[in-house]
Each structure stands twice: as structure tokens, then as C-alpha cells.
Enzyme design. Structure first.
Site, PDB file in Angstrom:
ATOM      1  N   ILE A   1       0.820  -1.218   0.000  1.00  0.00           N
ATOM      2  CA  ILE A   1       0.000   0.000   0.000  1.00  0.00           C
ATOM      3  C   ILE A   1       0.852   1.265   0.000  1.00  0.00           C
ATOM      4  O   ILE A   1       0.341   2.357  -0.275  1.00  0.00           O
ATOM      5  CB  ILE A   1      -0.997   0.033   1.188  1.00  0.00           C
ATOM      6  CG1 ILE A   1      -0.269  -0.045   2.542  1.00  0.00           C
ATOM      7  CG2 ILE A   1      -2.030  -1.066   1.042  1.00  0.00           C
ATOM      8  CD1 ILE A   1      -1.197   0.149   3.742  1.00  0.00           C
TER       9      ILE A   1
ATOM     10  N   SER B   1       0.434  -3.173  16.600  1.00  0.00           N
ATOM     11  CA  SER B   1       1.306  -3.287  17.771  1.00  0.00           C
ATOM     12  C   SER B   1       1.846  -1.954  18.252  1.00  0.00           C
ATOM     13  O   SER B   1       2.596  -1.262  17.552  1.00  0.00           O
ATOM     14  CB  SER B   1       2.472  -4.249  17.515  1.00  0.00           C
ATOM     15  OG  SER B   1       3.410  -4.194  18.560  1.00  0.00           O
TER      16      SER B   1
ATOM     17  N   TYR C   1       1.556   4.339  17.194  1.00  0.00           N
ATOM     18  CA  TYR C   1       0.503   3.560  16.536  1.00  0.00           C
ATOM     19  C   TYR C   1      -0.852   4.245  16.696  1.00  0.00           C
ATOM     20  O   TYR C   1      -1.615   4.388  15.729  1.00  0.00           O
ATOM     21  CB  TYR C   1       0.447   2.149  17.115  1.00  0.00           C
ATOM     22  CG  TYR C   1      -0.731   1.343  16.626  1.00  0.00           C
ATOM     23  CD1 TYR C   1      -0.776   0.852  15.321  1.00  0.00           C
ATOM     24  CD2 TYR C   1      -1.818   1.073  17.463  1.00  0.00           C
ATOM     25  CE1 TYR C   1      -1.861   0.120  14.865  1.00  0.00           C
ATOM     26  CE2 TYR C   1      -2.901   0.343  17.014  1.00  0.00           C
ATOM     27  CZ  TYR C   1      -2.916  -0.130  15.711  1.00  0.00           C
ATOM     28  OH  TYR C   1      -4.000  -0.841  15.266  1.00  0.00           O
TER      29      TYR C   1
END
Length: 321
Positions: free
Chosen positions: A58, A82, A145
Site C-alpha cells: 500500500i 502493535s 501507533y
């Protein structure tokens, strides 16, 4: 019959979605670079005429453009998960989760995709202490994240408002179930603990074990993705939903359930000792979702609570590990 692109379709959640929509008679395209996914998760579909595999990334715009050709719906699951991984390497997490996400949005917009459904995350709630978690009340992110997943929501909202691309974000809460990988440095807690118990190894609980999570079985997640694709309610699109059960379980309780179910196969597992280590950086103490919005606007009805889901997951791991 629709044509559905599933990015990350060789991963845990993506491969389960792939299986579901192929069984329902749809054409499914999978885009995966196999960084965290596995070919064996989708091996059984390779001879299916309704299935197309594109090995790509991607982060590569051309791969994204190729993948969305003629596609009706996108289920965007590709990401680097994660919290610890993102703390160790924030740049790669950002490249995949933000740049890759934007590439997919642009490709979907340009291809005239009907709807873009994407994996959001409960990590977006950050340091908000309110329980249960309600979609429009969030705090500050606690990890790189979490930042990337919040940025996804911001980009999706802008693409809906600016370009008219229908988007739905599903904030996953600690998903578990068949095909979740127990191996690797960033394995999720349930498959990791199952693997350790089966090997008579002592799992390590971060902290005292009183942290709690809204553990969500994979079949509930499949249902939410299916509802997100099929809803015709105009009020149900261009928004985000908690994808969860609406109940929470402590890590100590989780270990107790795993011991109970695994001991049915191996009585010695009941005697395996548990080790407690330090709390993990970036972790929130408690997570519990309100699923009222999904129930009201999508008609969501979770089919598996924690014990039911764990029974099925344990059976799968016993047969496949």
C-alpha cells in the site's frame, strides 16, 4: 454479487473476511505484501475463479491503483499493528499506516469505489479515562501507533466531506480468533498465551493482571464489516463505530479461562505457573466499548462473548498449532 478489495487479506482479520465474502458469492481481490500476513491463510482460495491475489504494498501508489480497478467496496485492513512495534520504529508504522492509508483513499476515490470501510482502533481513545468508550469522546494518543490510527479517521472524514467518498471506520477492540499468529515479537496476547500453555511454558502477564480489555471474537468483526458494506441507512455512513462486545475481562480472568478450556485437552496445563512482569509502555489500564451506536445504526448484534469466542479459538489452535 460485488467486487470487494481486502487489503491485508492474507493477515488474521483480512483472511477471515476473505473467506466470508467468497463463501457469500462475491468476487474478492486481496492486496498483501506478506509482511505480517501469510500465504497459507489464503492458500485454499488460489484456485477459486472469484479470487484474485495481488502481491503488492500500500506504500506503492501503483499497487493501490491496480488493486481498486473495478472494485465496488474496499475493506482496508492492511496496517502495521502493535503499540510496542510503533514505539520501536515509529517511521515505518507511519509510512504504512498513514501514507499507505492515504494512497488507498486516493486510489479508491479515483476509481469511483462505492464505499471505503477501514480498520480503525480502540487505541484512538488514548488517555481518556471514561468508561465505556463512546465514539465521540477521545483523549490524547499514547503511542505512535495510536496517532496513525487517529490520523486515518481524520483523513477518512476529509475524503467524505471533500470528495464524497463514503467511509466507515471500525474501531477494533482486541480482536482474537482463528488464524491469529502466535509467533513473532509482537504476537497478540491470546494466541501467544495459548501457544505457551500448549508447550507447558509460563505466560508473562504485564503488571498485576488487573488491566482489562474488551476482547472481541473474529466473528463479531466479520459481522461489523458485512454490515458496514451493506447498510443503506444514510445516517450510518461517514462515521466510526466501536467494534467490540461491550464487556471487559481482566488479564487474570483471561488466563483463567484459557487454563480452563485448554485443560480439557491437556490436564497438565492447569498447573502451569503464571509470571508477572512490568507494565508495558503505552498501555491503557482499562478498555470497554459502548456498542450502542453500532446496534442503533447498523443493527449489530454480537454473536460471541469472551468465553464462547475463547472456546472456539482454543479448539482451532489445538487443531492447527
Amino acid at each position: 454479487m460485488s467486487k470487494i478489495l481486502i487489503t491485508g487479506g492474507a493477515g488474521f482479520i483480512g483472511s477471515n473476511l476473505t473467506e466470508h465474502f467468497l463463501k457469500a458469492g462475491h468476487n474478492v481481490v486481496v492486496l498483501d505484501n506478506f509482511a505480517t500476513g501469510h500465504l497459507h491463510n489464503i492458500q485454499q482460495h488460489l484456485e477459486n475463479s472469484n479470487f484474485t491475489l495481488i502481491e503488492g504494498d500500500i506504500r506503492n501508489v501503483e499497487d493501490c491503483k491496480q488493486a481498486v480497478e473495478g472494485v465496488d467496496y474496499v475493506l482496508h485492513q492492511a496496517a502495521l499493528g502493535s503499540v510496542p512495534r510503533s514505539i520501536k520504529d515509529p517511521q515505518t508504522s507511519n509510512e504504512v499506516n498513514v501514507t499507505g492509508f492515504l494512497n488507498m483513499l486516493v486510489a479508491a476515490r479515483d476509481a469511483g469505489v462505492k464505499r471505503f470501510v477501514y480498520a480503525a482502533s480502540s487505541s484512538t481513545y488514548g488517555d481518556s479515562e471514561s468508561l465505556p468508550k463512546v465514539e465521540d469522546v477521545i483523549g490524547k494518543p499514547l503511542s505512535p501507533y495510536a496517532i496513525t490510527k487517529y490520523v486515518n479517521e481524520l483523513y477518512a472524514d476529509i475524503f467524505s466531506k471533500t470528495y464524497g467518498l463514503e467511509t466507515i471506520g471500525l474501531r477494533y477492540f482486541n480482536v482474537f480468533g482463528r488464524r491469529q499468529d502466535p509467533n513473532g515479537a509482537y504476537a497478540a496476547v491470546i494466541p501467544l498465551f495459548v501457544k505457551q500453555f500448549l508447550n507447558h511454558e509460563s505466560p508473562v502477564i504485564n503488571g498485576a493482571g488487573d488491566y482489562s480489555r474488551d476482547f472481541t471474537y473474529i466473528d463479531n468483526v466479520i459481522q461489523m464489516n458485512a454490515l458496514a458494506i451493506t447498510t443503506t441507512n444514510p445516517d450510518a455512513v461517514n462515521t466510526v463505530y466501536n467494534t467490540a462486545v461491550g464487556d471487559r475481562t481482566t488479564l487474570n480472568e483471561l488466563v483463567g479461562y484459557l487454563k480452563e478450556f485448554l485443560s480439557e485437552y491437556d490436564a497438565e496445563i492447569a498447573n502451569v505457573e503464571i509470571i508477572h512482569g512490568p507494565n508495558r509502555q503505552g498501555d491503557i489500564p482499562h478498555s470497554l466499548a459502548s456498542i450502542a451506536k453500532a446496534e442503533r445504526l447498523l443493527g449489530y448484534k454480537p454473536t460471541h462473548v469472551i468465553r464462547e469466542g475463547l472456546k472456539e479459538a482454543v479448539k482451532w489452535y489445538k487443531e492447527n498449532l
